[in-house]
Design an enzyme around this catalytic site. Structure first.
Site, PDB file in Angstrom:
ATOM      1  N   LYS A  10      39.088  35.029  38.324  1.00 28.85           N
ATOM      2  CA  LYS A  10      38.235  36.101  37.774  1.00 28.85           C
ATOM      3  C   LYS A  10      37.754  35.708  36.371  1.00 28.85           C
ATOM      4  O   LYS A  10      37.617  34.519  36.073  1.00 28.85           O
ATOM      5  CB  LYS A  10      38.969  37.436  37.810  1.00 28.85           C
ATOM      6  CG  LYS A  10      39.464  37.757  39.239  1.00 28.85           C
ATOM      7  CD  LYS A  10      39.880  39.181  39.452  1.00 28.85           C
ATOM      8  CE  LYS A  10      40.334  39.358  40.894  1.00 28.85           C
ATOM      9  NZ  LYS A  10      40.719  40.742  41.213  1.00 28.85           N
ATOM     10  N   GLY A 171      44.176  44.419  42.238  1.00 31.76           N
ATOM     11  CA  GLY A 171      44.518  44.704  40.844  1.00 31.76           C
ATOM     12  C   GLY A 171      45.464  45.879  40.700  1.00 31.76           C
ATOM     13  O   GLY A 171      45.594  46.453  39.621  1.00 31.76           O
TER      14      GLY A 171
END
Ligand code: 13P
Length: 252
Positions: A10, A171
């Protein structure tokens, strides 16, 4: 089929940090002929990391691409520009869909762009919590798979990877349960089967992603139809990432 352990870094690590981390992975991750290990740093780190790693040990992936090959598209990076640098590209990640408003059409065009430039697309699909609560998971997954792979020729299917990432599990501290993962990945494989035939669908790696790490990798990799993992946070811890590669090597 090979197992796939793919790390999505990411928007983490600057170029220097990425190089240092890649060096650490190079010392930690073992090579297994039946495991495809892929790391996906940010765009800027792709080249330095590419020069640094042994490509038999780890392959490189990008986290996104634009679908036009070139032109006046300020700030975009095309699959053509990634060609020769990345062997994989993540497409339609939930953060692209939900934060940046990408839709199924963008995703479809990007899959096409990757394939025409010789890069393997990792098409991400997954339902939101609301869609799940409304009982729409199957419908959403079928739509995203059908739309993403709509223009893929049968001869190109062997290059495609699909990742099931339930949006609510990403997440979070809440990975999907194995029963749900088994159901969702079956829906995905069946949809690919409807499009390309059952035999061809069996050759497509389907990954699970969403709060997976060293402690639950084994149970996820043991689920029918799960051929690998797409890992966020735990891919930024060398020992965790290496552990998942080892677990993948041990599972039939
Ligand atoms: P986490 O593993 O941090 O939940 O992220 C999953 C993901 O989005 C991988 O693409």
């Amino acid at each position: 089929m090979k197992k796939y352990i793919i790390g999505n870094w990411k928007m983490n690590l600057n170029v220097h940090e990425a190089s240092l981390f890649a060096a650490k992975l190079a010392q930690t991750v073992k090579v297994h002929s039946d495991v495809e290990t892929v790391i996906c740093p940010g765009f800027l780190a792709l080249e330095p990391v590419s020069l640094q790693i042994d490509h038999r040990q780890m392959k490189l992936g990008a986290q996104n691409c634009y679908w036009r090959d070139e032109g006046a598209f300020t700030g975009e990076v095309s699959a053509r520009q990634l060609c020769g640098l990345a062997q994989y590209v993540i497409i339609g990640h939930s953060e692209r869909r939900h934060i940046f408003g990408e839709d199924d059409r963008d995703t479809r065009f990007k899959v096409q762009a990757a394939l025409r430039n010789g890069i393997r697309p990792i098409l991400c699909v997954g339902e939101t919590a609301d869609e799940r609560d409304a009982g729409d998971t199957e419908h959403v997954l079928c739509d995203q798979v059908a739309s993403g792979l709509m223009n893929v020729a049968s001869g190109q299917l062997g290059e495609v990877v699909v990742a099931y990432e339930p949006v609510w599990a990403i997440g979070s501290t809440r990975p999907a349960g194995t029963t749900d993962v088994a159901a969702a990945t079956k829906v995905i494989r069946d949809e690919i089967g409807r499009m390309f035939g059952v035999a061809a669908a069996k050759t497509v790696p389907i990954l699970y992603g969403g709060s997976v790490g060293g402690s639950n990798a084994e149970e996820m990799l043991s689920v029918d139809n799960v051929n690998g993992l797409l890992v966020g946070r735990s891919s930024l811890i060398a020992s965790e990432f290496a552990k998942m590669v080892e677990i993948a090597a041990e599972i039939d």
